[in-house]
Write an enzyme that holds these catalytic residues in place. Structure first.
Site, PDB file in Angstrom:
ATOM      1  CB  THR A 189      -2.599  -3.743  -5.915  1.00  0.00           C
ATOM      2  OG1 THR A 189      -3.211  -2.484  -5.717  1.00  0.00           O
ATOM      3  CG2 THR A 189      -3.369  -4.512  -6.981  1.00  0.00           C
TER       4      THR A 189
ATOM      5  CG  HIS B   7      -3.797   4.348  -7.212  1.00  0.00           C
ATOM      6  ND1 HIS B   7      -3.012   5.232  -6.515  1.00  0.00           N
ATOM      7  CD2 HIS B   7      -3.262   3.125  -6.989  1.00  0.00           C
ATOM      8  CE1 HIS B   7      -2.050   4.576  -5.901  1.00  0.00           C
ATOM      9  NE2 HIS B   7      -2.178   3.292  -6.177  1.00  0.00           N
TER      10      HIS B   7
ATOM     11  CG  ASP C 221      -7.003  -3.115  -4.770  1.00  0.00           C
ATOM     12  OD1 ASP C 221      -7.769  -2.316  -4.190  1.00  0.00           O
ATOM     13  OD2 ASP C 221      -6.077  -2.730  -5.521  1.00  0.00           O
TER      14      ASP C 221
END
Ligand code: GP9
Length: 416
Positions: free
Chosen positions: A80, A195, A254
């Site tokens: 990220t 995530h 990302d």
């Protein structure tokens, strides 16, 4: 010394491309909200699981803006933080480690600094510990006025899961903060729930899990679906707010969420064999820009995160005086269709070059001629080395010196 910048400037001068002048300043003076969607890959867009869309909201929303379907992440170990590094600098992250840690002490002339000089308030929002990825240090170097980290949010156990604060709460509190902000502002929001290992509380699972051989991928579908719902709630609230008319949204993925260790399961889901070409194409992440003056349209130009800064600056009509940027305006009609990964692989208009092999970009057919991809590999190597020379040599500290020399040259010329 400043001479070390000469090869970089020469290279960039040669590559320089006129941005799309029809788009210059269409968003002049507007706020920018950049939304970084955690681990979000393009393969989820317009895709389903058991007949249910994975991103129903995004699929509709992308009809309202400029959507880029051949846009790639270009991150490496800094994940990220590498994507943030590219967004704000239009420089490549490093091949090892994370520039956010190793080169936070460098001089930068990043987007927040440049926009700050234009009267913008600049901030980043991410409900994690402020030290994660060394953000608290790096954001100062990038010129952010304010970092809203975990401690600025009403994080409670009920509203958290896995990595932390659930996106829906993060989004709604962030909107409240933006409503109070001095305008115009440049604000980056970084989501967290989608995530690895992609776990969720039961009541946040809006679809069944997948049934591939990878538990990671099976869960990913659910967290992607959750994130989409959180995005919906945010964008719908945002549309009702006073900010809507004065803001452009830049929504992008990302980096990948599903690593190559899950190729077999990806193949089961996508119903194809994931070879190195497919694996490369899976590194595409969505990019959507919405705002007045940005025509709703799908763009198939090849680009990557390195291109975000020049694109945003052109929309804002800001004369960006930092010439050391490796990206190009994504709307430019003459743009170099080229995306370079940190491994030295690339995609251009015709080809995808991976690990020394060459494929037709659109079909994935292997190209046997070594000549086809040779220029692409060479360009990738050269460009990465030049970007690295800037970061390792902290060369942006010489920018002011160079500007002074240039100004003197041009005033000398005027006198002649
Ligand atoms: C952590 C978040 C996730 O704060 O940005 O980082 P990642 O592991 O995706 O790089």
């Amino acid at each position: 010394d400043s001479n070390a910048l000469a090869p970089v400037l020469n290279y960039l001068n040669e590559k320089e491309t006129e941005p799309n002048r029809d788009m210059t300043g269409v968003a002049e003076g507007k706020n920018v909200i950049a939304i970084s969607l955690e681990s979000t890959q393009t393969f989820v867009v317009d895709n389903t699981l058991n007949g249910k869309e994975l991103t129903p909201y995004f699929n509709d929303l992308k009809e309202e803006g400029a959507y880029f379907s051949n846009f790639y992440h270009q991150v490496k170990q800094g994940r990220t933080s590498d994507s943030e590094f590219m967004l704000d600098n239009s420089l490549y992250g490093l091949n090892r480690g994370a520039a956010f840690f190793t080169h936070a002490g460098n001089e930068y002339q990043a987007t927040p600094e440049v926009l700050g000089e234009e009267g913008y308030t600049t901030s980043s929002m991410h409900a994690n510990d402020e030290t994660f990825w060394n953000r608290n240090v790096m954001y100062d170097s990038l010129g952010y006025d304010k970092f809203y980290s975990k401690e600025d949010y009403n994080v409670t156990e009920e509203k958290s899961y896995g990595w932390g604060y659930l996106d829906e709460y993060f989004f709604s509190e962030s909107l409240e903060k933006m409503e109070e902000m001095d305008q115009p502002f440049y604000n980056k929001m970084i989501t967290l729930t989608n995530h690895h290992p992609f776990t969720l509380p039961e009541d946040k699972k809006f679809i069944e899990e997948g049934n591939t051989s990878s538990e990671t991928l099976n869960h990913y579908f659910q967290t992607i679906r959750y994130q989409d719902e959180a995005l919906k709630q945010f964008v719908e609230e945002f549309k009702k707010s006073d900010l809507y008319d004065d803001t452009i949204l830049v929504i992008y993925g990302d980096h990948f969420g599903i690593s190559e260790n899950h190729q077999r399961a990806m193949g089961e889901y996508l119903d194809k064999d994931i070879n190195e070409y497919e694996q490369f194409q899976l590194q595409r992440v969505p990019l959507l820009m919405i705002g007045e003056g940005i025509e709703p349209q799908e763009h198939d130009t090849v680009g990557g995160q390195i291109d975000l800064r020049p694109t945003i600056m052109n929309l804002l009509g800001v004369e960006d005086e930092n010439p050391i940027q490796f990206g190009q305006d994504l709307f430019s009609k003459d743009r170099r269709e080229m995306m370079i990964t940190r491994d030295g692989n690339f995609a251009n208009e015709k080809y995808v070059g991976v690990n020394g092999n060459c494929y037709e970009r659109e079909t994935g057919e292997k190209v046997e001629s070594e000549q086809a991809c040779a220029p692409g590999f060479k360009e990738a190597e050269e460009e990465l080395a030049l970007s690295d020379s800037v970061v390792y040599g902290d060369l942006l500290r010489y920018l002011d010196e160079i500007k002074m020399i240039e100004e003197k040259d041009s005033s000398d010329k005027k006198k002649e």
